[in-house]
Design a protein around this motif. Structure first.
Motif, short mmCIF file in Angstrom:
data_model
loop_
_atom_site.label_atom_id
_atom_site.label_comp_id
_atom_site.label_asym_id
_atom_site.label_seq_id
_atom_site.Cartn_x
_atom_site.Cartn_y
_atom_site.Cartn_z
N HIS A 195 -9.83 0.01 1.79
CA HIS A 195 -8.45 0.41 2.07
C HIS A 195 -8.25 0.58 3.57
O HIS A 195 -9.22 0.67 4.33
CB HIS A 195 -8.11 1.73 1.36
CG HIS A 195 -8.91 2.89 1.88
ND1 HIS A 195 -10.19 3.18 1.43
CD2 HIS A 195 -8.62 3.82 2.82
CE1 HIS A 195 -10.65 4.24 2.07
NE2 HIS A 195 -9.73 4.65 2.93
N ASP A 197 -11.30 4.09 -7.69
CA ASP A 197 -11.12 4.79 -6.43
C ASP A 197 -10.66 6.23 -6.68
O ASP A 197 -9.65 6.45 -7.34
CB ASP A 197 -10.10 4.06 -5.55
CG ASP A 197 -9.95 4.72 -4.21
OD1 ASP A 197 -10.72 4.38 -3.29
OD2 ASP A 197 -9.08 5.61 -4.07
N VAL A 221 -0.79 -0.81 -3.12
CA VAL A 221 -1.59 -2.04 -3.22
C VAL A 221 -0.78 -3.22 -2.70
O VAL A 221 0.32 -3.49 -3.16
CB VAL A 221 -2.04 -2.30 -4.68
CG1 VAL A 221 -2.88 -3.56 -4.76
CG2 VAL A 221 -2.81 -1.10 -5.23
N ASN A 268 -10.59 -0.79 -7.12
CA ASN A 268 -9.37 0.02 -7.13
C ASN A 268 -9.30 0.89 -8.38
O ASN A 268 -8.78 2.01 -8.35
CB ASN A 268 -8.11 -0.87 -7.07
CG ASN A 268 -7.92 -1.52 -5.72
OD1 ASN A 268 -8.56 -1.16 -4.73
ND2 ASN A 268 -7.04 -2.50 -5.67
N TYR A 290 -4.25 -0.55 -0.15
CA TYR A 290 -5.40 -1.10 -0.86
C TYR A 290 -5.23 -2.61 -1.01
O TYR A 290 -4.13 -3.14 -0.90
CB TYR A 290 -5.53 -0.45 -2.24
CG TYR A 290 -6.02 0.98 -2.18
CD1 TYR A 290 -7.37 1.27 -2.31
CD2 TYR A 290 -5.12 2.03 -2.00
CE1 TYR A 290 -7.82 2.59 -2.25
CE2 TYR A 290 -5.57 3.34 -1.94
CZ TYR A 290 -6.92 3.62 -2.07
OH TYR A 290 -7.36 4.91 -2.00
#
Length: 193
Positions: free
Chosen positions: A117, A146, A161, A143, A136
């Motif tokens: 990230h 995370d 994202v 992900n 991200y």
């Protein structure tokens, strides 16, 4: 002797004059290892109107997941050509763009691995304090685990994202927009500053 605390002040409207020499939209020079990415997007207010005078500060680890900072004591390779820091302004259309590499995973709370990230702070006129968020990378299975991304409501995680748009000359193109408020507001983090 102590100095009295003063109130926060908004930046602008002339902060570009003082910061222009600090602009850095290419975070990774030719010799830096890692998967190359170009990121573009817009900063928009709650009505979808572009913000022409915002500045994004980017901080990230290198491709091995190590920050160029003395407090990162991980036993991972450091890339001396990569500082992991950038500062990019928006233009009249609220557009920004920068080039970097995809960072490696870094340790998070309780030693749990975080997905790759970028940590991003946003400065603009009218804000008493910067906004802090993350970006991200799309299609990264990390992900899902995370620890920070999983603190965010599932319906809102998509604001953090980026979207893959294309690959040009071996460089992945990603789109990531920042919406300051409203129904599609980007998730911002309170750092307790």
């Amino acid at each position: 002797m102590t100095l009295p605390a003063t109130t926060s002040q908004t930046v602008g409207p002339f902060f570009k004059i003082g910061l222009r020499w600090l602009e850095q939209n290419c975070l990774a020079s030719e010799g830096v290892t890692g998967e190359r990415v170009a990121i573009f997007g817009r900063v928009l207010d709650g009505d979808g109107i572009p913000v022409p005078d915002a500045v994004l500060e980017i901080w990230q680890a290198n491709s091995h997941g190590k920050y160029a900072h003395p407090q990162d004591t991980q036993d991972k390779p450091i890339d001396r050509e990569f500082s992991g820091f950038g500062r990019v302004p928006t233009d009249q259309d609220g557009t920004f763009h920068f080039a970097t590499i995809k960072p490696g995973a870094v340790p998070g709370p309780n030693g749990k691995e975080q997905a790759p990230h970028l940590a991003i702070s946003i400065f603009m006129r009218g804000l008493q304090r910067q906004l802090t968020t993350r970006m991200y990378f799309p299609n990264d299975e990390r992900n899902l685990k995370d620890p920070i991304l999983n603190l965010v409501d599932t319906a809102r995680r998509g604001t953090l994202v980026a979207k893959a748009t294309s690959v040009t000359g071996g460089v992945g193109m990603l789109e990531w927009n920042v919406v300051l408020q409203g129904a599609h507001e980007t998730v911002f983090f309170d750092l307790g500053l």
